[in-house]
Scaffold this motif. Structure first.
Motif, short mmCIF file in Angstrom:
data_model
loop_
_atom_site.label_atom_id
_atom_site.label_comp_id
_atom_site.label_asym_id
_atom_site.label_seq_id
_atom_site.Cartn_x
_atom_site.Cartn_y
_atom_site.Cartn_z
N SER A 144 0.82 -1.20 0.00
CA SER A 144 0.00 0.00 0.00
C SER A 144 0.86 1.25 0.00
N GLY A 145 0.36 2.30 -0.66
CA GLY A 145 1.03 3.59 -0.66
C GLY A 145 0.29 4.56 0.24
N ASP B 201 9.54 6.31 0.42
CA ASP B 201 10.10 5.99 -0.89
C ASP B 201 10.33 7.26 -1.71
N LEU B 202 9.46 8.26 -1.50
CA LEU B 202 9.50 9.51 -2.26
C LEU B 202 9.37 10.67 -1.28
N VAL B 203 10.30 11.61 -1.37
CA VAL B 203 10.31 12.78 -0.49
C VAL B 203 10.10 14.03 -1.34
N LEU B 204 9.01 14.74 -1.09
CA LEU B 204 8.70 15.97 -1.80
C LEU B 204 9.01 17.16 -0.89
N ILE C 73 0.18 10.94 -7.47
CA ILE C 73 0.73 9.98 -8.44
C ILE C 73 1.64 8.99 -7.72
N GLY C 74 2.46 9.49 -6.80
CA GLY C 74 3.35 8.60 -6.06
C GLY C 74 2.59 7.60 -5.21
N ALA C 75 1.55 8.05 -4.52
CA ALA C 75 0.77 7.15 -3.67
C ALA C 75 0.05 6.09 -4.50
N ARG C 76 -0.46 6.49 -5.67
CA ARG C 76 -1.14 5.52 -6.54
C ARG C 76 -0.16 4.51 -7.11
N ALA C 77 1.13 4.89 -7.16
CA ALA C 77 2.17 3.95 -7.58
C ALA C 77 2.66 3.11 -6.41
N ARG C 78 1.92 3.17 -5.29
CA ARG C 78 2.19 2.39 -4.08
C ARG C 78 3.48 2.83 -3.39
N GLN D 215 -10.17 12.16 -0.78
CA GLN D 215 -11.27 11.80 -1.66
C GLN D 215 -10.81 10.87 -2.78
N ALA D 216 -9.51 10.94 -3.11
CA ALA D 216 -8.96 10.05 -4.14
C ALA D 216 -8.64 8.67 -3.58
N GLY D 217 -8.91 8.48 -2.29
CA GLY D 217 -8.69 7.19 -1.68
C GLY D 217 -7.29 6.96 -1.16
N VAL D 218 -6.52 8.04 -1.00
CA VAL D 218 -5.14 7.92 -0.53
C VAL D 218 -5.10 8.02 0.99
#
Length: 350
Positions: free
Chosen positions: A214-215, A242-245, A278-283, A309-312
């Motif tokens: 899961s992301g 995994d990804l730092v913004l 986008i990152g979360a949807r890429a898990r 609302q996007a389910g993240v």
């Protein structure tokens, strides 16, 4: 960082120690504990060196070393406190291709010896680059107090599942998360409590699910960006990301707290929410570093709502306030964040 942190495999390799005092004995002991073959040179060694005679891998030679003694040596330690012997050791050790360390003589050292905390299979090394050894010793004492003695045994226990985990979980990111969950969760709790069978059952159950893919997004307020004000909760999230913004003003000291192989992206404030989605949807586990306290910024409230609302899966970790006159002070509540900053207000469940 003045020195490259490296753990060197010296098992069955030759290490030379020149000296007969306490410093020589300590270097020989450390090398022996790592499986090295140690030859100690000194005409009249002290009791601590003599006490090592008879240990596997240890040989004492009752003279000072000569050039031929350095053949095949991987590390040469100088601990004689004799400048002439130190210079000889450095010259011939280097000529033989060995790494050389002369006690308390930095120009004659290829490496320095850190303060070490050992917990069976777990080793923690602390160094100040030779600038302040006392700080290293203080930190060692603190880590000794914090690190449970069972962690070394836990490492050995978990290592028994390595082959199975690598076979069943082939994705490297999923495998890393699986290890994190074992070490920082109910599995380690069970083991450290003495319930080895229960810990094994939990591992088998987790393996049957093939790990967590899961992301999610964790939004962290970084206050003024001072690394020493990051909370423990924020640090944990940063080290699992995994990804730092982050924005352009994030300091190297702050970013150094994130996992070293995490992807770091400088994002435009207008696009950063979309990049996080986008990152979360890429898990991916996304960490979004925002200036300020992560409180009361209407424009970021909207971004937070959009992610949910996007389910993240989204969580917010408020930041610690910036310093004023050397003190930490509360950040004001209310009002919009500056235009260059991003702050988020956590939504409470209805």
């Amino acid at each position: 960082m003045k020195h490259l942190p490296v753990f060197l495999d010296v098992k069955d390799r030759s290490i030379l120690v020149d000296g007969g005092g306490t410093g020589a004995a300590r270097r020989a002991e450390r090398a022996l504990s790592a499986g090295a073959k140690v030859r100690s040179f000194d005409p009249v060694p002290g009791d601590e060196v003599l006490s090592l005679i008879g240990r596997d891998g240890f040989t004492h030679v009752a003279r000072i070393p000569v050039a031929e003694d350095f053949t095949g040596v991987i590390i040469a330690y100088g601990a004689s406190d004799d400048p002439t012997r130190d210079a000889f050791l450095h010259k011939h050790g280097k000529a033989a291709g060995a790494l050389v360390n002369v006690a308390d003589v930095k120009p004659l050292c290829d490496f320095i010896t850190p303060s070490v905390v050992e917990r069976d299979a777990v080793t923690v090394a602390i160094s100040t680059g030779g600038t302040a050894p006392v700080i290293g010793r203080v930190l060692r004492a603190r880590i000794e107090a914090m690190l449970p003695t069972g962690y070394g045994q836990l490492a050995r226990f978990l290592s028994g599942f390595r082959a199975t985990i690598e076979t069943k979980i082939t994705n490297s990111r999923t495998r890393r998360r699986f290890w994190e969950a074992m070490i920082d969760g109910p599995i380690s709790d069970r083991y450290l409590a003495g319930d080895v069978a229960g810990a094994t059952v939990l591992i088998d159950e987790a393996l049957a699910q093939n790990g967590d893919e899961s992301g999610g997004v964790t939004i962290i307020g970084i206050g003024s960006g001072e690394a020493d004000l990051v909370t423990f909760r924020a640090l944990g999230a940063m080290q699992r990301a995994d990804l730092v913004l982050h924005g352009v003003n994030a300091t190297p000291e702050l970013l150094a707290l994130t996992r070293r192989d995490a992807e770091r992206v400088v994002s435009n404030p207008a696009q950063i929410a979309q990049v996080a989605l986008i990152g979360a949807r890429a898990r991916q586990r996304v960490v979004w570093l925002v200036e300020g306290s992560a409180q009361n910024a209407p424009e970021i409230d909207a971004a937070h709502d959009a992610l949910r609302q996007a389910g993240v899966a989204t969580q917010i970790i408020p930041g610690v306030a910036p310093r004023q006159g050397g003190n930490v002070v509360p950040l004001p509540l209310g009002g919009a964040a500056p235009e260059h900053a991003l702050s988020l207000t956590p939504r409470r469940a209805p």
